[in-house]
Design a protein around this motif. Structure first.
Motif, PDB file in Angstrom:
ATOM      1  N   ASP A  35     -13.459 -24.251  20.061  1.00  0.00           N
ATOM      2  CA  ASP A  35     -13.064 -25.638  19.848  1.00  0.00           C
ATOM      3  C   ASP A  35     -11.553 -25.727  20.050  1.00  0.00           C
ATOM      4  O   ASP A  35     -10.811 -24.956  19.433  1.00  0.00           O
ATOM      5  CB  ASP A  35     -13.429 -26.080  18.418  1.00  0.00           C
ATOM      6  CG  ASP A  35     -13.326 -27.572  18.251  1.00  0.00           C
ATOM      7  OD1 ASP A  35     -14.360 -28.237  18.358  1.00  0.00           O
ATOM      8  OD2 ASP A  35     -12.208 -28.063  18.023  1.00  0.00           O
ATOM      9  N   VAL A  36     -11.112 -26.625  20.926  1.00  0.00           N
ATOM     10  CA  VAL A  36      -9.682 -26.720  21.256  1.00  0.00           C
ATOM     11  C   VAL A  36      -9.226 -28.176  21.293  1.00  0.00           C
ATOM     12  O   VAL A  36     -10.022 -29.096  21.489  1.00  0.00           O
ATOM     13  CB  VAL A  36      -9.360 -26.068  22.622  1.00  0.00           C
ATOM     14  CG1 VAL A  36      -9.685 -24.587  22.618  1.00  0.00           C
ATOM     15  CG2 VAL A  36     -10.089 -26.774  23.756  1.00  0.00           C
ATOM     16  N   ARG A  37      -7.935 -28.358  21.098  1.00  0.00           N
ATOM     17  CA  ARG A  37      -7.306 -29.672  21.272  1.00  0.00           C
ATOM     18  C   ARG A  37      -7.115 -29.898  22.763  1.00  0.00           C
ATOM     19  O   ARG A  37      -6.640 -29.009  23.479  1.00  0.00           O
ATOM     20  CB  ARG A  37      -5.948 -29.708  20.581  1.00  0.00           C
ATOM     21  CG  ARG A  37      -5.249 -31.055  20.655  1.00  0.00           C
ATOM     22  CD  ARG A  37      -3.910 -31.011  19.896  1.00  0.00           C
ATOM     23  NE  ARG A  37      -3.368 -32.329  19.695  1.00  0.00           N
ATOM     24  CZ  ARG A  37      -2.608 -32.980  20.582  1.00  0.00           C
ATOM     25  NH1 ARG A  37      -2.298 -32.418  21.734  1.00  0.00           N
ATOM     26  NH2 ARG A  37      -2.146 -34.186  20.306  1.00  0.00           N
ATOM     27  N   LEU A  38      -7.504 -31.071  23.258  1.00  0.00           N
ATOM     28  CA  LEU A  38      -7.283 -31.427  24.652  1.00  0.00           C
ATOM     29  C   LEU A  38      -5.956 -32.166  24.743  1.00  0.00           C
ATOM     30  O   LEU A  38      -5.871 -33.367  24.454  1.00  0.00           O
ATOM     31  CB  LEU A  38      -8.432 -32.299  25.178  1.00  0.00           C
ATOM     32  CG  LEU A  38      -9.797 -31.625  25.243  1.00  0.00           C
ATOM     33  CD1 LEU A  38     -10.871 -32.624  25.660  1.00  0.00           C
ATOM     34  CD2 LEU A  38      -9.766 -30.436  26.180  1.00  0.00           C
ATOM     35  N   ASN A  39      -4.919 -31.447  25.104  1.00  0.00           N
ATOM     36  CA  ASN A  39      -3.575 -32.025  25.114  1.00  0.00           C
ATOM     37  C   ASN A  39      -3.449 -33.214  26.052  1.00  0.00           C
ATOM     38  O   ASN A  39      -2.851 -34.225  25.699  1.00  0.00           O
ATOM     39  CB  ASN A  39      -2.539 -30.950  25.470  1.00  0.00           C
ATOM     40  CG  ASN A  39      -2.416 -29.915  24.377  1.00  0.00           C
ATOM     41  OD1 ASN A  39      -2.574 -30.216  23.195  1.00  0.00           O
ATOM     42  ND2 ASN A  39      -2.162 -28.674  24.766  1.00  0.00           N
ATOM     43  N   GLY A  40      -4.006 -33.100  27.263  1.00  0.00           N
ATOM     44  CA  GLY A  40      -3.897 -34.200  28.225  1.00  0.00           C
ATOM     45  C   GLY A  40      -4.548 -35.475  27.714  1.00  0.00           C
ATOM     46  O   GLY A  40      -3.941 -36.549  27.729  1.00  0.00           O
ATOM     47  N   ALA A  41      -5.794 -35.384  27.248  1.00  0.00           N
ATOM     48  CA  ALA A  41      -6.500 -36.565  26.732  1.00  0.00           C
ATOM     49  C   ALA A  41      -5.830 -37.077  25.462  1.00  0.00           C
ATOM     50  O   ALA A  41      -5.720 -38.293  25.258  1.00  0.00           O
ATOM     51  CB  ALA A  41      -7.967 -36.230  26.466  1.00  0.00           C
ATOM     52  N   SER A  42      -5.352 -36.173  24.594  1.00  0.00           N
ATOM     53  CA  SER A  42      -4.650 -36.595  23.372  1.00  0.00           C
ATOM     54  C   SER A  42      -3.384 -37.367  23.719  1.00  0.00           C
ATOM     55  O   SER A  42      -3.076 -38.395  23.095  1.00  0.00           O
ATOM     56  CB  SER A  42      -4.295 -35.373  22.515  1.00  0.00           C
ATOM     57  OG  SER A  42      -5.459 -34.725  22.067  1.00  0.00           O
TER      58      SER A  42
END
Length: 178
Positions: A35-42
């Motif tokens: 599970d990861v943070r999606l930096n671009g979408a965020s």
């Protein structure tokens, strides 16, 4: 005529037998559950967007007679991506039954160029867009895993055929969970 046919068959057996002298393929199976943070979408959304990647992968690395890595075929028929935004409670899940074929140069040493071809469904973003078909990329070998499978990094897209995202994947993912 029979002598000629027998000689032809014997010659074909010799030629096909010589290809069997190549090293057997290296095969690796791996289960992914991350599970990861999606930096671009965020960044596009202005709030946190995350992805959960889960599924089994199978890597097959092929060698030439000299033991150099020449090609790799990666499959993940059950691989799923779930994109979600904790603040909105919205999410979607997409299967990604794509095949990644990599054609190596220089025995796949670190820094060598690679042509990577993805065929199949990459991601279906409900109500927004579909990313699938055949994509060809330039890539480079950045390292090898513990089993010896090359790890690559995409550097540029060469071509794309089939359904493709209208804009960036970050914007499409943001739109789906907003």
């Amino acid at each position: 005529m029979r002598t000629l046919l027998a000689a032809l068959v014997a010659g074909l057996l010799l030629v096909s037998g010589s290809s069997a002298a190549a090293n057997p393929p290296l095969q690796e199976w791996e289960h992914v559950d991350v599970d990861v943070r999606l930096n671009g979408a965020s960044n596009v959304c202005g709030f946190e967007v995350r992805a959960h990647f889960e599924g089994d992968t199978h890597f097959i690395v092929f060698f030439d007679r000299d033991g150099n890595i020449i090609r790799e075929v990666d499959t993940a028929p059950s691989f799923k991506t779930t994109v979600y935004a904790p603040s909105t409670g919205k999410s979607y899940t997409s299967t990604s039954p794509a095949v990644l074929t990599q054609f190596y140069t220089n025995g796949a040493v670190v820094g060598s160029p690679v042509i990577a071809v993805i065929t199949g469904l990459v991601e279906r973003i409900p109500g927004v867009d579909l990313d699938g078909g055949r994509f060809v990329f330039n890539a480079v070998v950045i390292r090898h895993d513990a089993a010896g499978v090359p790890i690559i990094q995409f550097t540029s897209e060469i071509s794309s055929t089939g359904p493709d995202l209208e804009g960036s994947i970050a914007a499409a993912r943001c739109a789906a969970v907003s």
